[in-house]
Design a protein around this motif. Structure first.
Motif, mmCIF file in Angstrom:
data_model
loop_
_atom_site.group_PDB
_atom_site.id
_atom_site.type_symbol
_atom_site.label_atom_id
_atom_site.label_comp_id
_atom_site.label_asym_id
_atom_site.label_seq_id
_atom_site.Cartn_x
_atom_site.Cartn_y
_atom_site.Cartn_z
ATOM 1 N N HIS A 138 0.814 -1.230 0.000
ATOM 2 C CA HIS A 138 0.000 0.000 0.000
ATOM 3 C C HIS A 138 0.845 1.277 0.000
ATOM 4 O O HIS A 138 0.352 2.337 0.394
ATOM 5 C CB HIS A 138 -0.950 0.020 1.203
ATOM 6 C CG HIS A 138 -1.769 -1.224 1.349
ATOM 7 N ND1 HIS A 138 -2.768 -1.578 0.461
ATOM 8 C CD2 HIS A 138 -1.721 -2.229 2.281
ATOM 9 C CE1 HIS A 138 -3.305 -2.724 0.838
ATOM 10 N NE2 HIS A 138 -2.682 -3.148 1.928
ATOM 11 N N THR A 139 2.081 1.205 -0.462
ATOM 12 C CA THR A 139 2.911 2.412 -0.523
ATOM 13 C C THR A 139 2.773 3.083 -1.887
ATOM 14 O O THR A 139 2.417 2.457 -2.882
ATOM 15 C CB THR A 139 4.387 2.089 -0.267
ATOM 16 O OG1 THR A 139 4.840 1.147 -1.240
ATOM 17 C CG2 THR A 139 4.610 1.539 1.107
ATOM 18 N N GLU A 155 4.619 0.023 5.403
ATOM 19 C CA GLU A 155 3.327 -0.032 4.723
ATOM 20 C C GLU A 155 2.644 1.341 4.726
ATOM 21 O O GLU A 155 2.690 2.066 5.708
ATOM 22 C CB GLU A 155 2.413 -1.058 5.386
ATOM 23 C CG GLU A 155 2.848 -2.496 5.160
ATOM 24 C CD GLU A 155 1.734 -3.487 5.483
ATOM 25 O OE1 GLU A 155 0.611 -3.036 5.797
ATOM 26 O OE2 GLU A 155 1.992 -4.705 5.404
ATOM 27 N N GLY A 156 2.029 1.656 3.587
ATOM 28 C CA GLY A 156 1.227 2.869 3.499
ATOM 29 C C GLY A 156 2.016 4.156 3.411
ATOM 30 O O GLY A 156 1.422 5.240 3.413
ATOM 31 N N ALA A 157 3.337 4.082 3.316
ATOM 32 C CA ALA A 157 4.145 5.297 3.246
ATOM 33 C C ALA A 157 4.016 5.950 1.871
ATOM 34 O O ALA A 157 3.720 5.293 0.869
ATOM 35 C CB ALA A 157 5.606 4.976 3.546
ATOM 36 N N ALA A 171 5.971 3.287 8.603
ATOM 37 C CA ALA A 171 4.671 3.142 7.948
ATOM 38 C C ALA A 171 3.857 4.425 8.041
ATOM 39 O O ALA A 171 4.040 5.245 8.950
ATOM 40 C CB ALA A 171 3.900 1.981 8.577
ATOM 41 N N ASN A 172 2.971 4.592 7.063
ATOM 42 C CA ASN A 172 1.924 5.631 7.083
ATOM 43 C C ASN A 172 2.464 7.034 7.323
ATOM 44 O O ASN A 172 1.935 7.803 8.138
ATOM 45 C CB ASN A 172 0.860 5.293 8.142
ATOM 46 C CG ASN A 172 0.175 3.979 7.848
ATOM 47 O OD1 ASN A 172 -0.227 3.724 6.716
ATOM 48 N ND2 ASN A 172 0.046 3.142 8.856
ATOM 49 N N CYS A 173 3.547 7.355 6.611
ATOM 50 C CA CYS A 173 4.094 8.699 6.745
ATOM 51 C C CYS A 173 4.395 9.261 5.364
ATOM 52 O O CYS A 173 4.465 8.528 4.373
ATOM 53 C CB CYS A 173 5.357 8.697 7.610
ATOM 54 S SG CYS A 173 6.770 7.941 6.798
ATOM 55 N N GLN A 185 3.434 12.278 9.759
ATOM 56 C CA GLN A 185 2.546 11.124 9.646
ATOM 57 C C GLN A 185 1.293 11.523 8.863
ATOM 58 O O GLN A 185 0.854 12.678 8.910
ATOM 59 C CB GLN A 185 2.129 10.619 11.033
ATOM 60 C CG GLN A 185 3.247 9.942 11.807
ATOM 61 C CD GLN A 185 3.736 8.675 11.135
ATOM 62 O OE1 GLN A 185 4.897 8.576 10.750
ATOM 63 N NE2 GLN A 185 2.852 7.693 10.996
ATOM 64 N N LEU A 186 0.746 10.577 8.126
ATOM 65 C CA LEU A 186 -0.518 10.827 7.447
ATOM 66 C C LEU A 186 -1.635 10.952 8.476
ATOM 67 O O LEU A 186 -1.592 10.304 9.528
ATOM 68 C CB LEU A 186 -0.823 9.699 6.460
ATOM 69 C CG LEU A 186 0.248 9.439 5.390
ATOM 70 C CD1 LEU A 186 -0.210 8.347 4.448
ATOM 71 C CD2 LEU A 186 0.575 10.705 4.611
ATOM 72 N N TRP A 319 -3.882 8.582 1.352
ATOM 73 C CA TRP A 319 -4.346 7.378 2.042
ATOM 74 C C TRP A 319 -4.566 6.255 1.029
ATOM 75 O O TRP A 319 -5.236 6.440 0.011
ATOM 76 C CB TRP A 319 -5.639 7.641 2.817
ATOM 77 C CG TRP A 319 -5.357 8.245 4.157
ATOM 78 C CD1 TRP A 319 -5.528 9.532 4.518
ATOM 79 C CD2 TRP A 319 -4.827 7.566 5.291
ATOM 80 N NE1 TRP A 319 -5.141 9.726 5.818
ATOM 81 C CE2 TRP A 319 -4.701 8.528 6.327
ATOM 82 C CE3 TRP A 319 -4.433 6.259 5.552
ATOM 83 C CZ2 TRP A 319 -4.210 8.220 7.596
ATOM 84 C CZ3 TRP A 319 -3.938 5.944 6.814
ATOM 85 C CH2 TRP A 319 -3.834 6.907 7.822
ATOM 86 N N HIS A 320 -4.017 5.077 1.356
ATOM 87 C CA HIS A 320 -3.963 3.995 0.370
ATOM 88 C C HIS A 320 -5.343 3.495 -0.035
ATOM 89 O O HIS A 320 -5.550 3.103 -1.186
ATOM 90 C CB HIS A 320 -3.108 2.839 0.887
ATOM 91 C CG HIS A 320 -3.691 2.096 2.046
ATOM 92 N ND1 HIS A 320 -4.606 1.078 1.886
ATOM 93 C CD2 HIS A 320 -3.476 2.212 3.382
ATOM 94 C CE1 HIS A 320 -4.926 0.603 3.081
ATOM 95 N NE2 HIS A 320 -4.261 1.265 4.005
#
Length: 603
Positions: A138-139, A155-157, A171-173, A185-186, A319-320
């Protein structure tokens, strides 16, 4: 029991790059990669057939847009529902693991091999060790990103365009820059951006939404038809020689929105929406440029755009879960009159570059550039304004050489101001273009034939030297390559002056060695005025992938230049230097010979 090179490679230990067993694997892969490079991005069935043969695993509903390059193939695992865009390069000496639903922009590079820092460990035979790279599910990796050995991206970066990733990213940034750093961060505000850009009007189709900056469905049939038509025409364009200027210009006018008199676009070139491109009078777009022009790109008059410049107008949601529904919005790019973009530049959506501005090589443009301003860096920042004093200095230099009875070629060779539109120089460039275009069509594993062709292109080609195609240079006659030196694929050498590369040097993929500069006087620039300065790379130097070297620079013997660096000043012998602009970070010592392995703490 002595371990084989392949076993050493698997264990992350030093091995011989040209070991016969490993060379046989690479030769097979290079043949397939070369075959893939001749497949249209529209021929999904043929492309997927070849990619399945090349990589270790390609998950369901994943696609790799050709051309795509790698060294081995079996070390690459790509998860399901991934999209790897145009012209990506994976040097997979160690494992590259990509999760599910990963979106990767054009011209991205994943490098797993590391050569030893100390030149003595690279001299007698080329050795390297390799560290794996992992990209979580999910990046979103935006275009022109470099991912260095040993890196894990969570994940999600989201990684910003043009970044050089040297350390793990959580992750998630959102992370960006050279070196790539976490910005934040997201959060829920990122979701609201999609809501603000969503047009809830059933009477408006996706074409309208794209044109007006709203979220639109990427896979809409009407939009995909436009992309397919443009890519088809671009494929035809790329088969025409750059020396066929008028034929190329006439053909471009059949599928672009506007191409004014005297405008030039050199190949290789990539674009997705021909109806979104406008190019003004006498503007020149040099080779290896990429335009993801979901949004409109408007280029004014007398604009000079150097090689390896990328334009990215589409913006995916951060956002993924929103991104994976295949929605995005597009932000236009405007380049006003008399702008000079020096090459290796990345330009993001929504940008305007003002009149007479100068964008230095390797810059990543994330904000508007005011008129008459010089910017540089990643992200690009203003250095200073162009002033009347700059014009006076140019005119004074020109006056000093006014009475010299020299041809334009002789002026070029002496580092004086000269007219690049001179007929003799044009003929020399056209003659060389046919050679480099032929060279770039062959496979990297055709060693004997390739070496003979390289000898015919460059002035000096040392024993056991290797230039991996594709490769382009301006004249060729000014390039000297020392013995046992390796220049990896997709290099561009603007050799308007001498480029002297010593023995046992290593130059990574997608390098840009540029001897050419232009005046700050925009009128003189538009008239084709240039001057040049030599580039020297010392014996045993190692330049990482996608390094840019500017005019007049000398890189010292045995020195190491980090991937993605922009070398603006001389680098002394026996040092490690990195960054944009490239700066010395430490000397190379005997300790590097005793312990050649880089750990994550040392990155």
């Amino acid at each position: 029991m002595t371990k084989t090179a392949k076993e050493l490679q698997k264990e992350g230990l030093l091995y011989d790059v040209f070991d016969k067993e490993l060379a046989a694997i690479k030769d097979r892969t290079y043949g397939l990669v070369n075959e893939l490079s001749h497949v249209s991005a529209l021929d999904k069935e043929s492309a997927l057939h070849l990619v399945h043969k090349i990589v270790g695993n390609l998950g369901e509903e994943s696609y790799v847009v050709p051309p795509f390059r790698c060294d081995y193939g079996p070390n690459i695992t790509i998860g399901a529902h991934c999209f790897i865009n145009y012209n990506c390069c994976f040097l997979d000496s160690a494992e590259i693991t990509i999760g599910d639903y990963v979106y990767m922009g054009p011209n991205c590079n994943i490098f797993t091999p590391c050569h030893p820092i100390h030149h003595e460990l690279r001299r007698d035979k080329i050795t390297e060790y390799a560290l794996p790279v992992t990209i979580g599910s999910h990046t979103w990796i935006a275009g022109d990103v470099i991912i260095n050995p040993g890196v894990t991206i969570g994940e999600g970066a989201v990684i910003g365009a043009g970044s050089v990733v040297t350390r793990d990213i959580p992750a998630n940034c959102l992370a960006a820059g050279n070196p790539c750093k976490v910005i934040r961060q997201l959060n829920e505000n990122d979701r609201k951006i999609v809501e603000k850009l969503t047009l809830n009007d059933d009477t408006k189709d996706n074409v309208y939404k794209q044109e007006h900056g709203y979220m639109y469905f990427v896979m809409d049939k009407a939009l995909r038809s436009q992309v397919e038509n443009t890519v088809h025409y671009v494929n035809i364009l790329n088969k025409l020689s750059n020396s066929e200027v008028q034929r190329r210009r006439d053909f471009l006018r059949t599928f672009t929105q506007r191409l004014d008199e005297g405008a030039v676009i050199n190949s290789p070139f990539y674009m997705e929406f021909g109806n979104h491109l406008e190019v003004g009078i006498n503007s020149i777009i040099d080779s290896d440029c990429i335009m993801l022009n979901s949004g409109r790109i408007k280029i004014g008059d007398n604009v000079l755009i150097g090689p390896k410049t990328s334009f990215y107008t589409p913006v995916h949601p951060f956002w993924h879960d929103q991104r994976e529904s295949w929605i995005e919005h597009a932000e236009p790019i405007t380049i006003e009159d008399n702008v000079w973009i020096c090459g290796g530049v990345t330009i993001t959506g929504g940008i305007t570059i003002g009149k007479n501005a100068i964008v230095c090589s390797g810059s990543v443009i994330t904000r508007d550039v005011p008129a008459d301003t010089i910017v540089a860096g990643n992200p690009a920042k203003p250095l200073r304004s162009v002033t009347g004093q700059d014009i006076k200095q140019y005119q004074a230099e020109l006056a000093k050489q006014y009475d010299l009875n020299l041809t334009e070629k002789e002026k070029m060779e002496r580092g004086l101001w000269y007219n690049s539109f001179d007929g003799e120089l044009i003929k020399l460039r056209q003659k060389n273009a046919s050679k480099t275009e032929a060279y770039s069509r062959i496979s990297a594993n055709t060693l004997c034939y390739k070496d003979k062709m390289a000898n015919a292109i460059v002035h000096e080609f040392g024993e056991n030297a290797n230039i991996i195609p594709p490769f382009a240079c301006t004249y060729g006659s000014n390039v000297s390559v020392g013995k046992a030196t390796v220049i990896n694929h997709s290099g561009i050498f603007a050799d308007t002056n001498k480029i002297n590369i010593g023995a046992h040097a290593l130059i990574g993929p997608k390098s840009f060695l540029n001897c050419t500069t232009r005046p700050y006087d925009e009128k003189a620039r538009g008239d084709g005025t240039e001057k040049s300065a030599p580039i020297t790379i010392g014996d045993g130097a190692w330049l990482g992938g996608k390094v840019t070297v500017l005019p007049g620079v000398t890189i010292g013997r045995h020195s190491v230049i980090g991937s993605g660096s922009v070398v603006t000043h001389d680098i002394p012998d026996d040092v490690v230097a990195v960054g944009n602009p490239c700066k010395v970070i430490r000397p190379i010592t005997e300790e590097d010979k005793i312990n050649p392995y880089r750990t994550k703490k040392q990155q």
